[in-house]
Design an enzyme around this catalytic site. Structure first.
Site, PDB file in Angstrom:
ATOM      1  N   ASP A 112      -6.212  -1.103 -10.056  1.00  0.00           N
ATOM      2  CA  ASP A 112      -5.113  -1.246  -9.099  1.00  0.00           C
ATOM      3  C   ASP A 112      -5.109  -0.135  -8.056  1.00  0.00           C
ATOM      4  O   ASP A 112      -4.676  -0.337  -6.923  1.00  0.00           O
ATOM      5  CB  ASP A 112      -3.766  -1.221  -9.826  1.00  0.00           C
ATOM      6  CG  ASP A 112      -3.553  -2.432 -10.701  1.00  0.00           C
ATOM      7  OD1 ASP A 112      -3.964  -3.526 -10.306  1.00  0.00           O
ATOM      8  OD2 ASP A 112      -2.978  -2.274 -11.788  1.00  0.00           O
ATOM      9  N   ASP A 139       2.350  -9.752  -1.957  1.00  0.00           N
ATOM     10  CA  ASP A 139       3.281  -8.663  -1.590  1.00  0.00           C
ATOM     11  C   ASP A 139       3.832  -8.741  -0.172  1.00  0.00           C
ATOM     12  O   ASP A 139       4.850  -8.109   0.120  1.00  0.00           O
ATOM     13  CB  ASP A 139       2.646  -7.279  -1.771  1.00  0.00           C
ATOM     14  CG  ASP A 139       2.326  -6.958  -3.208  1.00  0.00           C
ATOM     15  OD1 ASP A 139       2.800  -7.677  -4.109  1.00  0.00           O
ATOM     16  OD2 ASP A 139       1.577  -5.992  -3.446  1.00  0.00           O
ATOM     17  N   ARG A 176      -1.822  -4.076   5.724  1.00  0.00           N
ATOM     18  CA  ARG A 176      -1.540  -4.727   4.443  1.00  0.00           C
ATOM     19  C   ARG A 176      -0.797  -3.793   3.492  1.00  0.00           C
ATOM     20  O   ARG A 176      -0.969  -2.589   3.525  1.00  0.00           O
ATOM     21  CB  ARG A 176      -2.878  -5.156   3.815  1.00  0.00           C
ATOM     22  CG  ARG A 176      -2.787  -5.960   2.548  1.00  0.00           C
ATOM     23  CD  ARG A 176      -4.178  -6.360   2.083  1.00  0.00           C
ATOM     24  NE  ARG A 176      -4.945  -5.231   1.573  1.00  0.00           N
ATOM     25  CZ  ARG A 176      -6.270  -5.250   1.382  1.00  0.00           C
ATOM     26  NH1 ARG A 176      -6.967  -6.321   1.700  1.00  0.00           N
ATOM     27  NH2 ARG A 176      -6.884  -4.195   0.899  1.00  0.00           N
ATOM     28  N   ASP A 177       0.028  -4.405   2.611  1.00  0.00           N
ATOM     29  CA  ASP A 177       0.784  -3.640   1.607  1.00  0.00           C
ATOM     30  C   ASP A 177       1.533  -2.486   2.255  1.00  0.00           C
ATOM     31  O   ASP A 177       1.327  -1.314   1.945  1.00  0.00           O
ATOM     32  CB  ASP A 177      -0.138  -3.134   0.495  1.00  0.00           C
ATOM     33  CG  ASP A 177      -0.472  -4.212  -0.514  1.00  0.00           C
ATOM     34  OD1 ASP A 177      -0.027  -5.353  -0.314  1.00  0.00           O
ATOM     35  OD2 ASP A 177      -1.169  -3.922  -1.487  1.00  0.00           O
ATOM     36  N   TYR A 185      -6.008 -12.308   1.397  1.00  0.00           N
ATOM     37  CA  TYR A 185      -5.413 -10.974   1.244  1.00  0.00           C
ATOM     38  C   TYR A 185      -6.065  -9.982   2.200  1.00  0.00           C
ATOM     39  O   TYR A 185      -6.885  -9.166   1.808  1.00  0.00           O
ATOM     40  CB  TYR A 185      -5.595 -10.523  -0.206  1.00  0.00           C
ATOM     41  CG  TYR A 185      -4.933  -9.218  -0.593  1.00  0.00           C
ATOM     42  CD1 TYR A 185      -3.566  -9.010  -0.420  1.00  0.00           C
ATOM     43  CD2 TYR A 185      -5.674  -8.205  -1.187  1.00  0.00           C
ATOM     44  CE1 TYR A 185      -2.968  -7.825  -0.812  1.00  0.00           C
ATOM     45  CE2 TYR A 185      -5.082  -7.009  -1.584  1.00  0.00           C
ATOM     46  CZ  TYR A 185      -3.736  -6.833  -1.387  1.00  0.00           C
ATOM     47  OH  TYR A 185      -3.147  -5.655  -1.785  1.00  0.00           O
ATOM     48  N   SER A 228      -3.794  -0.110  -1.836  1.00  0.00           N
ATOM     49  CA  SER A 228      -4.543  -1.296  -1.438  1.00  0.00           C
ATOM     50  C   SER A 228      -4.491  -1.544   0.067  1.00  0.00           C
ATOM     51  O   SER A 228      -4.553  -2.676   0.518  1.00  0.00           O
ATOM     52  CB  SER A 228      -4.007  -2.521  -2.189  1.00  0.00           C
ATOM     53  OG  SER A 228      -2.605  -2.578  -2.112  1.00  0.00           O
TER      54      SER A 228
END
Length: 446
Positions: free
Chosen positions: A401, A224, A176-177, A171, A183
Site C-alpha cells: 500500500d 478514492d 490522484r489520491d 486509476y 499512491s
C-alpha cells in the site's frame, strides 16, 4: 453527451466546502487540517481519528481513539444480512463468465510461494495464483501489457469456448489520491493533467479494447476519487482537483461505455461514506454525476471496500466502528442503495481480498498494510444480497500500500502507524512478509 463546464459547476455546488465555522457534520480538525476548528452552535468538534475531527450534534458518540490489542482478532465473516430477495439481480455481468487471471499477479504469487520455507504455507500460497484479482491500470505504462492480456483472453475463449471477464481498475487521475501521498500518480493538473488523462490514458485504453470486442471487461473506476469529493474538500489539493476529477471520471464513463465496458464507480467503504452524515451527500454526488454524464449504459453500480479490510457482514461490530450503525459493508450498502433510488443503478461489488480478519486496526481510517490482515472470502456470486453482484478481490494481496520509510517522497504517515506492517517498500511493489501473513491468516483458510 459531454459534461459542460456549467454542469460541472452545478455539480460542484452540491458538495461540502470549507467555511469560517464548520457546519454540522463538517470537518473541524485533524493532522494536516488547515480549515476552521470551531463548529456551529449545537455541535461539538469530536475526534474521529488523528486525521479527522467532525462537528457532531449534541453529545453524539464517536469511535474511540484506541481499541483492544490487535493480537486477538475476532469477528469472522458470516453470511451477509440483506434487504429483500437474495436472488442475483437481473443483468449481473458476472453470470456465465469465468475470470481471466492476471498474468502479472500470478507470476508474483508463484515467485513468492517459492520463497516460503514452510511447506504447508508454501502450498497454501501457491493456490492464490489461481484466484482472480483485478488488473490495475495505474499508469500509462500498463496499457500495452493490458492489450496483450486482451489478446490472450480472446485466444483462450476461442480455444476453450468459455467466456471470460477481464477485470480492471481505472486509476490514473491527475493529482490522484488528493488526500494521501503513498499512491500519487503520474499526471499533474498543473501540467496539462486533464488532457493527458483523456488522450494518453483513457483513449489509449479504449483503443486496446476496440481490438478485442469479444472480450468482456468489468472495471472499477478511480478508487478514492469521488469519496474524497464528499469528505475531503477541506484539503486544498482535493478542492483544487474537484472539477478535474468530475470531468475526467465523466469522460472515462462515457468513453468506456461506448466500447461495452461494465463499470462500478468506487464508493469508498462503510467507515468512510457509510457514516450517516455522509450517505446523502454521497448519493447526491453519484446520481448527479451519472445524470450529467448522460447516464452511460455501461455504468452498472458501485464498488465498495476496495483495498480495505472491512467485513461484508461482521459477526459483531469492531470497537473502532462505535457510533456508526453501518459497521460493515452490507449495512453500508443497505443504507446507501435506497438513497440512490431510480437515479443510479443500485448494484454493488465488494472487495474482500484482505478482509479475512477483523478487529485488527487501531482506527477505522488506518488503511496502509494493516498488521495481521488475512485473505478473505474468495470471489463468488453467492453474496446473500440482491444488491451485490459479486464478492471480488480488487486489491492484489501482497502488493504494498505504501512505504514505511519516512524519507521517501511518497511516504504517508499512515504507513508508519503502530498497526501498519514495518519495513514496507514503495506502493505497488511486492511485500513478501505481508503476503505470507495474508496467507497464514486467510479466513476462510486457503
Amino acid at each position: 453527451m459531454k459534461i459542460t463546464s456549467a454542469g460541472l459547476l452545478a455539480l460542484a455546488s452540491v458538495l461540502p466546502f470549507a467555511t469560517a465555522q464548520s457546519p454540522e457534520w463538517g470537518q473541524c480538525g485533524g493532522i494536516g487540517w488547515t480549515g476552521a476548528t470551531s463548529c456551529v452552535s449545537g455541535t461539538t468538534c469530536s475526534v474521529i481519528n488523528p486525521y479527522y475531527s467532525q462537528c457532531l450534534p449534541g453529545s453524539a458518540s464517536v469511535p474511540p481513539t484506541t481499541t483492544p490489542p490487535n493480537t486477538t482478532p475476532v469477528g469472522t465473516t458470516t453470511a451477509p444480512t440483506s434487504t429483500g430477495s437474495t436472488a442475483p439481480a437481473p443483468g449481473n455481468p458476472f453470470t456465465g463468465f469465468e475470470y481471466f487471471i492476471s498474468p502479472l499477479y500470478a507470476s508474483e504469487v508463484a515467485a513468492a510461494a517459492k520463497l516460503i520455507t514452510d511447506s504447508s504455507t508454501a502450498a497454501a500460497a501457491a493456490t492464490v495464483e489461481k484466484i482472480p484479482t483485478f488488473i490495475w491500470l495505474d499508469s500509462v505504462s500498463k496499457i500495452a501489457p493490458f492489450g496483450t492480456y486482451l489478446s490472450t483472453a480472446s485466444a483462450q475463449q476461442k480455444s476453450s469456448g468459455q467466456k471470460l471477464i477481464v477485470p480492471i481498475v481505472i486509476y490514473d487521475l491527475p493529482d490522484r489520491d488528493c488526500a494521501a501521498l503513498a499512491s500519487n500518480g503520474e499526471f499533474s493538473i498543473a501540467d496539462n493533467g486533464e488532457t493527458n488523462y483523456k488522450s494518453l490514458y483513457i483513449d489509449a485504453i479504449v483503443a486496446q479494447i476496440k481490438q478485442f470486442p469479444d472480450v468482456k471487461i468489468v472495471a472499477v473506476i478511480e478508487p478514492d476519487s469521488l469519496a474524497n469529493l464528499v469528505t475531503n474538500l477541506s484539503v486544498s489539493k482535493c478542492a483544487n482537483a474537484q472539477t478535474t476529477y468530475l470531468a475526467c471520471v465523466t469522460y472515462a464513463m462515457q468513453q468506456l461505455s461506448a466500447v461495452g465496458v461494465t463499470m462500478y464507480l468506487d464508493a469508498g467503504h462503510a467507515g468512510w461514506l457509510g457514516w450517516p452524515a455522509n450517505l446523502s451527500p454521497a448519493a447526491q454526488l453519484f446520481t448527479s454525476l451519472y445524470a450529467s454524464a448522460g447516464k452511460p449504459s455501461g455504468v452498472r453500480g458501485l464498488a465498495t471496500n476496495v483495498a480495505n479490510y472491512n467485513a461484508l457482514s461482521a459477526a459483531s461490530p469492531d470497537p473502532i466502528t462505535q457510533g456508526n450503525p453501518n459497521y460493515d459493508e452490507i449495512h453500508y450498502i443497505n443504507a446507501l442503495a435506497p438513497l440512490l433510488g431510480s437515479n443510479f443503478p443500485a448494484h454493488f461489488i465488494v472487495d474482500q481480498g484482505r478482509s479475512g480478519q477483523q478487529n485488527i486496526r487501531q482506527q477505522w481510517g488506518d488503511w496502509c498494510n494493516v498488521l495481521n490482515a488475512g485473505f478473505g472470502t474468495q470471489p463468488t456470486l453467492n453474496t446473500g444480497s440482491s444488491f451485490i453482484d459479486a464478492i471480488v478481490w480488487v486489491k492484489p494481496g501482497g502488493e504494498c500500500d505504501g512505504t514505511s520509510n519516512s524519507s521517501s517522497p511518497r511516504f504517508d504517515a499512515h504507513c508508519a502507524l503502530s498497526d501498519a506492517a514495518p519495513n514496507a517498500p514503495e506502493a505497488g511493489t511486492w511485500f513478501q512478509s505481508y503476503f505470507q501473513t495474508l496467507v497464514t491468516r486467510a479466513n476462510p483458510p486457503l
